[in-house]
Every structure is written in structure tokens, then in C-alpha cells.
Design a protein around this motif. Structure first.
Motif, PDB file in Angstrom:
ATOM      1  N   VAL A   1      -0.146  14.339   9.284  1.00 22.60           N
ATOM      2  CA  VAL A   1       1.214  14.116   9.064  1.00 22.60           C
ATOM      3  C   VAL A   1       0.927  12.421   8.981  1.00 22.60           C
ATOM      4  O   VAL A   1       0.173  11.761   9.633  1.00 22.60           O
ATOM      5  N   LEU A   2       1.900  11.804   8.233  1.00 25.63           N
ATOM      6  CA  LEU A   2       1.744  10.577   7.744  1.00 25.63           C
ATOM      7  C   LEU A   2       2.805   9.665   8.655  1.00 25.63           C
ATOM      8  O   LEU A   2       4.220  10.075   8.713  1.00 25.63           O
ATOM      9  N   LEU A   3       2.401   9.003   9.593  1.00 23.18           N
ATOM     10  CA  LEU A   3       3.214   8.528  10.737  1.00 23.18           C
ATOM     11  C   LEU A   3       3.909   7.212  10.149  1.00 23.18           C
ATOM     12  O   LEU A   3       4.741   6.650  10.371  1.00 23.18           O
ATOM     13  N   ALA A   4       3.043   6.367   9.212  1.00 22.15           N
ATOM     14  CA  ALA A   4       3.424   5.185   8.739  1.00 22.15           C
ATOM     15  C   ALA A   4       3.209   5.012   7.123  1.00 22.15           C
ATOM     16  O   ALA A   4       2.037   4.619   6.600  1.00 22.15           O
ATOM     17  N   PRO A   5       4.165   5.693   6.436  1.00 20.98           N
ATOM     18  CA  PRO A   5       4.075   5.323   5.152  1.00 20.98           C
ATOM     19  C   PRO A   5       3.722   3.926   4.419  1.00 20.98           C
ATOM     20  O   PRO A   5       3.247   3.910   3.176  1.00 20.98           O
ATOM     21  N   ALA A   6       4.233   2.855   4.997  1.00 22.85           N
ATOM     22  CA  ALA A   6       3.793   1.535   4.742  1.00 22.85           C
ATOM     23  C   ALA A   6       3.254   0.773   5.840  1.00 22.85           C
ATOM     24  O   ALA A   6       4.118  -0.035   6.298  1.00 22.85           O
TER      25      ALA A   6
ATOM     26  N   MET B   1       0.710  -1.197  -0.053  1.00 20.41           N
ATOM     27  CA  MET B   1      -0.015   0.077  -0.060  1.00 20.41           C
ATOM     28  C   MET B   1       0.941   1.214  -0.024  1.00 20.41           C
ATOM     29  O   MET B   1       1.903   1.321   0.747  1.00 20.41           O
ATOM     30  N   LYS B   2       0.736   2.032  -0.909  1.00 14.07           N
ATOM     31  CA  LYS B   2       1.421   3.220  -0.968  1.00 14.07           C
ATOM     32  C   LYS B   2       0.093   4.331  -0.437  1.00 14.07           C
ATOM     33  O   LYS B   2      -0.682   4.600  -1.132  1.00 14.07           O
ATOM     34  N   ILE B   3       0.645   5.469   0.550  1.00 15.78           N
ATOM     35  CA  ILE B   3      -0.242   6.585   0.949  1.00 15.78           C
ATOM     36  C   ILE B   3       0.535   7.772   0.452  1.00 15.78           C
ATOM     37  O   ILE B   3       1.568   8.159   0.866  1.00 15.78           O
ATOM     38  N   THR B   4      -0.308   8.689  -0.229  1.00 18.14           N
ATOM     39  CA  THR B   4       0.273  10.062  -0.733  1.00 18.14           C
ATOM     40  C   THR B   4      -0.767  11.004   0.239  1.00 18.14           C
ATOM     41  O   THR B   4      -1.962  10.889   0.069  1.00 18.14           O
ATOM     42  N   ILE B   5      -0.007  11.955   0.670  1.00 22.72           N
ATOM     43  CA  ILE B   5      -0.780  13.178   1.350  1.00 22.72           C
ATOM     44  C   ILE B   5      -0.566  14.466   0.663  1.00 22.72           C
ATOM     45  O   ILE B   5       0.548  14.803   0.249  1.00 22.72           O
ATOM     46  N   ASP B   6      -1.867  15.249   0.289  1.00 19.85           N
ATOM     47  CA  ASP B   6      -1.516  16.518  -0.422  1.00 19.85           C
ATOM     48  C   ASP B   6      -1.781  17.471   0.896  1.00 19.85           C
ATOM     49  O   ASP B   6      -2.912  17.698   1.077  1.00 19.85           O
ATOM     50  N   GLU B   7      -0.790  18.071   1.352  1.00 24.96           N
ATOM     51  CA  GLU B   7      -0.992  18.955   2.383  1.00 24.96           C
ATOM     52  C   GLU B   7      -1.548  19.997   1.988  1.00 24.96           C
ATOM     53  O   GLU B   7      -2.140  21.008   3.060  1.00 24.96           O
ATOM     54  N   ASP B   8      -1.742  20.598   0.658  1.00 25.26           N
ATOM     55  CA  ASP B   8      -2.319  21.908   0.524  1.00 25.26           C
ATOM     56  C   ASP B   8      -3.790  21.626   0.433  1.00 25.26           C
ATOM     57  O   ASP B   8      -4.516  22.683   0.555  1.00 25.26           O
ATOM     58  N   LYS B   9      -4.186  20.473   0.099  1.00 24.87           N
ATOM     59  CA  LYS B   9      -5.654  20.239   0.232  1.00 24.87           C
ATOM     60  C   LYS B   9      -6.157  20.125   1.527  1.00 24.87           C
ATOM     61  O   LYS B   9      -7.406  20.411   1.822  1.00 24.87           O
TER      62      LYS B   9
ATOM     63  N   PRO C   1     -12.682  15.077   4.202  1.00 21.86           N
ATOM     64  CA  PRO C   1     -13.560  16.029   3.270  1.00 21.86           C
ATOM     65  C   PRO C   1     -12.836  16.867   2.048  1.00 21.86           C
ATOM     66  O   PRO C   1     -13.540  17.136   1.343  1.00 21.86           O
ATOM     67  N   ALA C   2     -11.561  16.876   2.496  1.00 26.63           N
ATOM     68  CA  ALA C   2     -10.796  17.680   1.340  1.00 26.63           C
ATOM     69  C   ALA C   2     -10.293  16.669   0.252  1.00 26.63           C
ATOM     70  O   ALA C   2      -9.408  17.158  -0.699  1.00 26.63           O
ATOM     71  N   LEU C   3     -10.335  15.394   0.309  1.00 27.94           N
ATOM     72  CA  LEU C   3      -9.780  14.364  -0.512  1.00 27.94           C
ATOM     73  C   LEU C   3      -8.171  14.299  -0.483  1.00 27.94           C
ATOM     74  O   LEU C   3      -7.554  14.547  -1.699  1.00 27.94           O
ATOM     75  N   ALA C   4      -7.455  14.830   0.724  1.00 26.47           N
ATOM     76  CA  ALA C   4      -5.986  15.058   0.773  1.00 26.47           C
ATOM     77  C   ALA C   4      -5.363  13.754   0.692  1.00 26.47           C
ATOM     78  O   ALA C   4      -4.152  13.938   0.784  1.00 26.47           O
ATOM     79  N   ILE C   5      -6.067  12.570   1.072  1.00 29.74           N
ATOM     80  CA  ILE C   5      -5.324  11.382   1.215  1.00 29.74           C
ATOM     81  C   ILE C   5      -5.704  10.284  -0.183  1.00 29.74           C
ATOM     82  O   ILE C   5      -6.642  10.208  -0.280  1.00 29.74           O
ATOM     83  N   GLU C   6      -4.361  10.054  -0.640  1.00 30.29           N
ATOM     84  CA  GLU C   6      -4.638   9.181  -1.839  1.00 30.29           C
ATOM     85  C   GLU C   6      -4.145   7.492  -1.465  1.00 30.29           C
ATOM     86  O   GLU C   6      -3.072   7.888  -0.813  1.00 30.29           O
ATOM     87  N   VAL C   7      -4.722   6.547  -1.847  1.00 31.52           N
ATOM     88  CA  VAL C   7      -4.321   5.307  -1.479  1.00 31.52           C
ATOM     89  C   VAL C   7      -4.139   4.441  -2.552  1.00 31.52           C
ATOM     90  O   VAL C   7      -5.323   4.422  -3.328  1.00 31.52           O
ATOM     91  N   GLU C   8      -3.009   3.923  -2.777  1.00 35.51           N
ATOM     92  CA  GLU C   8      -2.806   2.924  -3.733  1.00 35.51           C
ATOM     93  C   GLU C   8      -2.446   1.643  -3.074  1.00 35.51           C
ATOM     94  O   GLU C   8      -1.415   1.506  -2.357  1.00 35.51           O
ATOM     95  N   LYS C   9      -2.886   0.426  -3.910  1.00 30.59           N
ATOM     96  CA  LYS C   9      -2.651  -0.829  -3.319  1.00 30.59           C
ATOM     97  C   LYS C   9      -1.498  -1.552  -4.234  1.00 30.59           C
ATOM     98  O   LYS C   9      -1.372  -1.075  -5.448  1.00 30.59           O
TER      99      LYS C   9
END
Length: 64
Positions: free
Chosen positions: A34-39, A1-9, A56-64
Motif C-alpha cells: 500500500v502506498l502511503l505517500a505518493p509524493a 518523485m513519482k512512485i508507481t505500484i504494480d499490485e499484480d506483481k 523481489p517482484a520488481l513491483a515498485i517503479e520510481v521516477e524522479k
């Protein structure tokens, strides 16, 4: 799993922390995620997906 955070959103709603507190936290000064566990381990994947869905801002993207 890969997590991407968009802090601007990020609006600092904190829903991610409520859903997956082992993976996400918020900065004290502005509440931005803040992402504590990227994996994160597989047993937390459902919580991470829930956190992304709750954002609510769709700031977190998750890829498996």
C-alpha cells in the motif's frame, strides 16, 4: 518523485515496508503493498529507491 505500484506483481515480501515504512505499508488481508505517500519528501527519496531495489517482484517503479 513519482512512485508507481504494480499490485499484480507484489508478492507481499514486505521489503518495501522495512526499507521505507513511512511511504509503504501492507494490506492486512493479503500483504500486498500500500502506498502511503505518493509524493514523499526529498529526505525519504533514498529510502524509497532502496525499497524499490529490494522488492523481489520488481513491483515498485520510481521516477524522479
Amino acid at each position: 518523485m513519482k512512485i508507481t505500484i504494480d499490485e499484480d506483481k507484489c508478492v507481499g515480501a514486505g521489503q518495501c515496508v522495512l526499507a521505507a515504512g513511512e511511504v509503504f505499508d501492507q494490506r492486512d488481508e493479503d500483504g500486498i503493498v500500500v502506498l502511503l505517500a505518493p509524493a514523499p519528501p526529498q529526505e525519504l527519496w533514498a529510502q524509497v529507491e532502496d525499497a524499490a531495489a529490494r522488492c523481489p517482484a520488481l513491483a515498485i517503479e520510481v521516477e524522479k
